[in-house]
Scaffold this motif. Structure first.
Motif, mmCIF file in Angstrom:
data_model
loop_
_atom_site.group_PDB
_atom_site.id
_atom_site.type_symbol
_atom_site.label_atom_id
_atom_site.label_comp_id
_atom_site.label_asym_id
_atom_site.label_seq_id
_atom_site.Cartn_x
_atom_site.Cartn_y
_atom_site.Cartn_z
ATOM 1 N N PRO A 2 -53.014 -8.163 137.310
ATOM 2 C CA PRO A 2 -54.360 -8.568 136.885
ATOM 3 C C PRO A 2 -54.463 -8.708 135.357
ATOM 4 N N PHE A 3 -55.472 -9.419 134.888
ATOM 5 C CA PHE A 3 -55.663 -9.606 133.445
ATOM 6 C C PHE A 3 -55.899 -8.281 132.730
ATOM 7 N N SER A 4 -56.486 -7.307 133.474
ATOM 8 C CA SER A 4 -56.841 -6.044 132.817
ATOM 9 C C SER A 4 -55.627 -5.275 132.309
ATOM 10 N N ALA A 18 -65.829 -14.279 133.971
ATOM 11 C CA ALA A 18 -66.878 -15.286 134.127
ATOM 12 C C ALA A 18 -66.282 -16.672 134.398
ATOM 13 N N MET A 19 -65.091 -16.909 133.912
ATOM 14 C CA MET A 19 -64.429 -18.194 134.164
ATOM 15 C C MET A 19 -63.897 -18.265 135.595
ATOM 16 N N GLY A 20 -63.862 -17.121 136.236
ATOM 17 C CA GLY A 20 -63.365 -17.101 137.618
ATOM 18 C C GLY A 20 -61.846 -17.037 137.710
ATOM 19 N N TYR A 21 -61.162 -16.713 136.609
ATOM 20 C CA TYR A 21 -59.697 -16.599 136.670
ATOM 21 C C TYR A 21 -59.358 -15.264 137.337
ATOM 22 N N ARG A 22 -58.572 -15.295 138.371
ATOM 23 C CA ARG A 22 -58.230 -14.046 139.060
ATOM 24 C C ARG A 22 -56.900 -13.506 138.587
ATOM 25 N N GLU A 23 -55.924 -14.423 138.496
ATOM 26 C CA GLU A 23 -54.579 -13.991 138.087
ATOM 27 C C GLU A 23 -54.101 -14.856 136.949
ATOM 28 N N PRO A 24 -53.283 -14.282 136.078
ATOM 29 C CA PRO A 24 -52.754 -15.111 134.992
ATOM 30 C C PRO A 24 -51.797 -16.182 135.523
ATOM 31 N N THR A 25 -51.781 -17.324 134.868
ATOM 32 C CA THR A 25 -50.797 -18.358 135.217
ATOM 33 C C THR A 25 -49.456 -17.930 134.592
ATOM 34 N N PRO A 26 -48.327 -18.546 134.986
ATOM 35 C CA PRO A 26 -47.036 -18.118 134.442
ATOM 36 C C PRO A 26 -46.975 -18.095 132.911
ATOM 37 N N ILE A 27 -47.554 -19.113 132.283
ATOM 38 C CA ILE A 27 -47.458 -19.093 130.807
ATOM 39 C C ILE A 27 -48.314 -17.977 130.221
ATOM 40 N N GLN A 28 -49.425 -17.679 130.855
ATOM 41 C CA GLN A 28 -50.266 -16.576 130.367
ATOM 42 C C GLN A 28 -49.532 -15.251 130.520
ATOM 43 N N LEU A 29 -48.873 -15.110 131.655
ATOM 44 C CA LEU A 29 -48.117 -13.891 131.928
ATOM 45 C C LEU A 29 -47.071 -13.625 130.844
ATOM 46 N N ALA A 45 -44.918 -26.083 127.276
ATOM 47 C CA ALA A 45 -45.851 -26.212 128.402
ATOM 48 C C ALA A 45 -46.864 -27.288 128.076
ATOM 49 N N GLN A 46 -47.306 -27.982 129.130
ATOM 50 C CA GLN A 46 -48.294 -29.038 128.934
ATOM 51 C C GLN A 46 -49.687 -28.556 129.289
ATOM 52 N N THR A 47 -50.655 -29.412 128.964
ATOM 53 C CA THR A 47 -52.028 -29.155 129.382
ATOM 54 C C THR A 47 -52.069 -29.087 130.907
ATOM 55 N N GLY A 48 -52.855 -28.165 131.438
ATOM 56 C CA GLY A 48 -52.928 -28.028 132.887
ATOM 57 C C GLY A 48 -52.205 -26.781 133.371
ATOM 58 N N THR A 49 -51.477 -26.118 132.468
ATOM 59 C CA THR A 49 -50.722 -24.934 132.864
ATOM 60 C C THR A 49 -51.473 -23.640 132.521
ATOM 61 N N GLY A 50 -52.632 -23.800 131.873
ATOM 62 C CA GLY A 50 -53.379 -22.617 131.446
ATOM 63 C C GLY A 50 -52.985 -22.173 130.050
ATOM 64 N N LYS A 51 -52.403 -23.085 129.269
ATOM 65 C CA LYS A 51 -51.903 -22.648 127.961
ATOM 66 C C LYS A 51 -53.021 -22.357 126.959
ATOM 67 N N THR A 52 -54.180 -22.994 127.134
ATOM 68 C CA THR A 52 -55.262 -22.722 126.180
ATOM 69 C C THR A 52 -55.656 -21.245 126.241
ATOM 70 N N ALA A 53 -55.850 -20.743 127.471
ATOM 71 C CA ALA A 53 -56.192 -19.325 127.593
ATOM 72 C C ALA A 53 -55.017 -18.451 127.167
ATOM 73 N N ALA A 54 -53.788 -18.945 127.342
ATOM 74 C CA ALA A 54 -52.604 -18.153 126.969
ATOM 75 C C ALA A 54 -52.611 -17.825 125.478
ATOM 76 N N GLY A 331 -62.326 -30.379 138.706
ATOM 77 C CA GLY A 331 -60.922 -30.698 138.436
ATOM 78 C C GLY A 331 -60.203 -29.641 137.627
ATOM 79 N N ARG A 332 -60.658 -28.387 137.726
ATOM 80 C CA ARG A 332 -60.005 -27.332 136.941
ATOM 81 C C ARG A 332 -58.704 -26.860 137.582
ATOM 82 N N ALA A 333 -57.837 -26.305 136.752
ATOM 83 C CA ALA A 333 -56.530 -25.803 137.193
ATOM 84 C C ALA A 333 -55.878 -26.823 138.133
ATOM 85 N N GLU A 334 -55.474 -26.396 139.328
ATOM 86 C CA GLU A 334 -54.772 -27.337 140.191
ATOM 87 C C GLU A 334 -55.712 -28.177 141.060
HETATM 88 P P1 AMP Z 1 -55.125 -25.741 130.162
HETATM 89 O O1 AMP Z 1 -53.690 -25.930 130.496
HETATM 90 O O2 AMP Z 1 -55.348 -24.694 129.148
HETATM 91 O O3 AMP Z 1 -55.764 -27.067 129.784
HETATM 92 O O4 AMP Z 1 -55.869 -25.227 131.486
HETATM 93 C C1 AMP Z 1 -55.991 -26.012 132.627
HETATM 94 C C2 AMP Z 1 -57.128 -25.544 133.515
HETATM 95 O O5 AMP Z 1 -56.768 -24.324 134.165
HETATM 96 C C3 AMP Z 1 -58.428 -25.269 132.780
HETATM 97 O O6 AMP Z 1 -59.472 -25.870 133.510
HETATM 98 C C4 AMP Z 1 -58.558 -23.763 132.793
HETATM 99 O O7 AMP Z 1 -59.920 -23.362 132.821
HETATM 100 C C5 AMP Z 1 -57.831 -23.378 134.066
HETATM 101 N N1 AMP Z 1 -57.194 -22.041 134.019
HETATM 102 C C6 AMP Z 1 -56.573 -21.481 132.969
HETATM 103 N N2 AMP Z 1 -56.093 -20.266 133.296
HETATM 104 C C7 AMP Z 1 -56.428 -20.041 134.572
HETATM 105 C C8 AMP Z 1 -56.225 -18.950 135.474
HETATM 106 N N3 AMP Z 1 -55.562 -17.860 135.130
HETATM 107 N N4 AMP Z 1 -56.710 -19.081 136.732
HETATM 108 C C9 AMP Z 1 -57.368 -20.202 137.098
HETATM 109 N N5 AMP Z 1 -57.599 -21.258 136.309
HETATM 110 C C10 AMP Z 1 -57.128 -21.189 135.056
#
Ligand code: AMP
Length: 410
Positions: A2-4, A18-29, A45-54, A331-334
């Motif tokens: 978990p993120f915690s 609040a964003m509804g992210y439950r688990e980190p994506t691989p790049i976040q991990l 990593a490209q856009t779409g992998t969760g790199k912004t939050a990473a 169209g968020r995440a996958e």
């Molecule tokens: P990014 O690659 O940063 O452009 O993120 C792609 C999409 O994935 C964005 O809409 C994010 O809000 C979403 N996202 C990022 N991290 C997570 C996560 N851990 N779980 C679900 N969605 C995520």
């Protein structure tokens, strides 16, 4: 995991929730612990992998309070990405006091200067416009502690590397640098050696950008048939949840009333609603009590709703970046999502601005068996020409492709 478990601050974790992210994506991990440990990180990593939050989550955690000094700089190759990344950072930081400014070309300076003057902790910018602001004395990078070079290979392709170097020279030397790039060509390698300290590399596979995972369509229509068309669209779409964006609060209330009369479960969100009403609208919408949320742009930025199946722009947004903020709700995440925009003759210039902004033309379509009173906005595809739209809206097919032509009296 978990993120915690990362050791992020509570306000940042609240933003994640609040964003509804439950688990980190691989790049976040992989990247979050490294950035928290003060390492320079290269993420392939490209856009779409969760790199912004990473990169955003560990940086926000380390920034602490708002300080009216620009301590973070995120460089992006395009206006669209700058707007998109700013939306994500803004959303993730919503429980902190951190302020952002987003700077890119093609629009006026006034709004950007006022964001800078208000004291932006984080600047998200394209290189050319940022240099303009530096030259005018509006932006100062000497306090930058975290530098993020996003989509570095695209910045190289677009000829921005000399500008990027000039910008890096203006940042503080005591800084952490992260660089994201799908590929690492020789010139990026040179940049890495010059700008980064013993970086660690994390590699993640490719995904597509949200602007690509969303299916965009435009429904040209006359002013007096907009509401009829909206009601018909909602009847025919097989949607799970839809946000209808309106330009004004009054318009939002009017549309909500109409949709209620058409037997939809509707909530409204705009700045004249009380905090309680807003919370009820959001909670009810998230939990499925309401299937339609009618909202204004003021609401679009802070909305903590991650996955809606459809976004309908009842009114075309006046600023192209608002289009990105609005469609960012689908169209968020996958997931894939649909963005439908109603367009009247008077909206043409705003629609062209949006298409330029997202570097993509949006197909004009006509709803089958809808009794259009005014068809001058349509021009049927000429024989041998490909229809303007592939024809698919989730849950139903739209037959007959139309392209949009100059207004013509018939
Ligand atoms: P990014 O690659 O940063 O452009 O993120 C792609 C999409 O994935 C964005 O809409 C994010 O809000 C979403 N996202 C990022 N991290 C997570 C996560 N851990 N779980 C679900 N969605 C995520």
């Amino acid at each position: 995991m978990p993120f915690s478990k990362f050791g992020l601050t509570p306000t940042v974790l609240e933003g994640v929730k609040a964003m509804g992210y439950r688990e980190p994506t691989p790049i976040q991990l992989r990247a979050i612990p490294l950035i928290l440990a003060g390492k320079d990180v290269i993420g392939s990593a490209q856009t779409g992998t969760g790199k912004t939050a990473a990169f955003t989550l560990p940086i926000l955690s380390q920034l602490g309070d708002h300080a009216a000094l620009s301590r973070v700089l995120v460089l992006e190759p395009t206006r669209e990405l700058a707007a998109q990344v700013e939306t994500s950072i803004h959303d993730l930081a919503r429980f902190t006091k951190i302020r952002t400014a987003v700077l890119y070309g093609g629009v006026g300076y006034a709004r950007q200067i006022s964001q800078l003057q208000a004291g932006a902790d984080i600047i998200i910018a394209t290189p050319g416009r940022l240099l303009d602001h530096i030259e005018r004395g509006a932006a100062n990078l000497s306090h930058v502690q975290y530098l993020v070079l996003d989509e570095a290979d695209r910045m190289l392709d677009m000829g921005f590397l000399p500008d990027v170097r000039r910008i890096i020279e203006k940042c503080g030397r005591q800084r952490h640098t992260s660089l994201f790039s799908a590929t690492i060509p020789a010139q990026i390698e040179t940049l890495i050696q010059w700008a980064m300290k013993s970086p660690e590399t994390v590699e993640i596979g490719a995904r597509r950008t949200p602007a690509e995972t969303v299916q965009h369509v435009i429904y040209p229509v006359s002013d007096d048939q907009k509401t009829d068309l909206l009601i018909q669209l909602l009847k025919r779409l097989d949607f799970d949840s839809v946000i209808v964006f309106c330009r004004t609060k009054h318009g939002a209330d009017r549309i909500a009333g109409l949709l209620k009369r058409a037997q939809h479960a509707v909530a409204v969100l705009h700045s004249n609603r009380t905090q309680r009403e807003r919370e009820d609208a959001l909670k009810g919408f998230r939990e499925g009590k309401y299937e339609v949320l009618v909202a204004t742009d003021i609401a679009s930025r802070g909305l903590d709703i991650a996955d809606v199946s459809h976004v309908v722009n009842f009114d075309v947004p006046q600023h192209p970046e608002d289009y990105i903020h609005r469609i960012g709700r689908t169209g968020r995440a996958e997931h894939t999502g649909d963005a439908l925009t109603l367009m009247t003759a008077g909206d043409a210039s705003h629609v062209f601005a949006i298409e330029r902004f997202i570097s993509q033309s949006i197909a004009r379509v006509k709803l089958d068996n809808f009794d259009y009173k005014y068809t001058a906005l349509f021009e049927e595809s000429k024989p041998g020409q490909k229809a303007g739209f592939p024809g698919k809206v989730r849950g139903g097919r739209i037959r007959g492709g139309y392209t949009f032509g100059p207004s013509k009296r018939r």
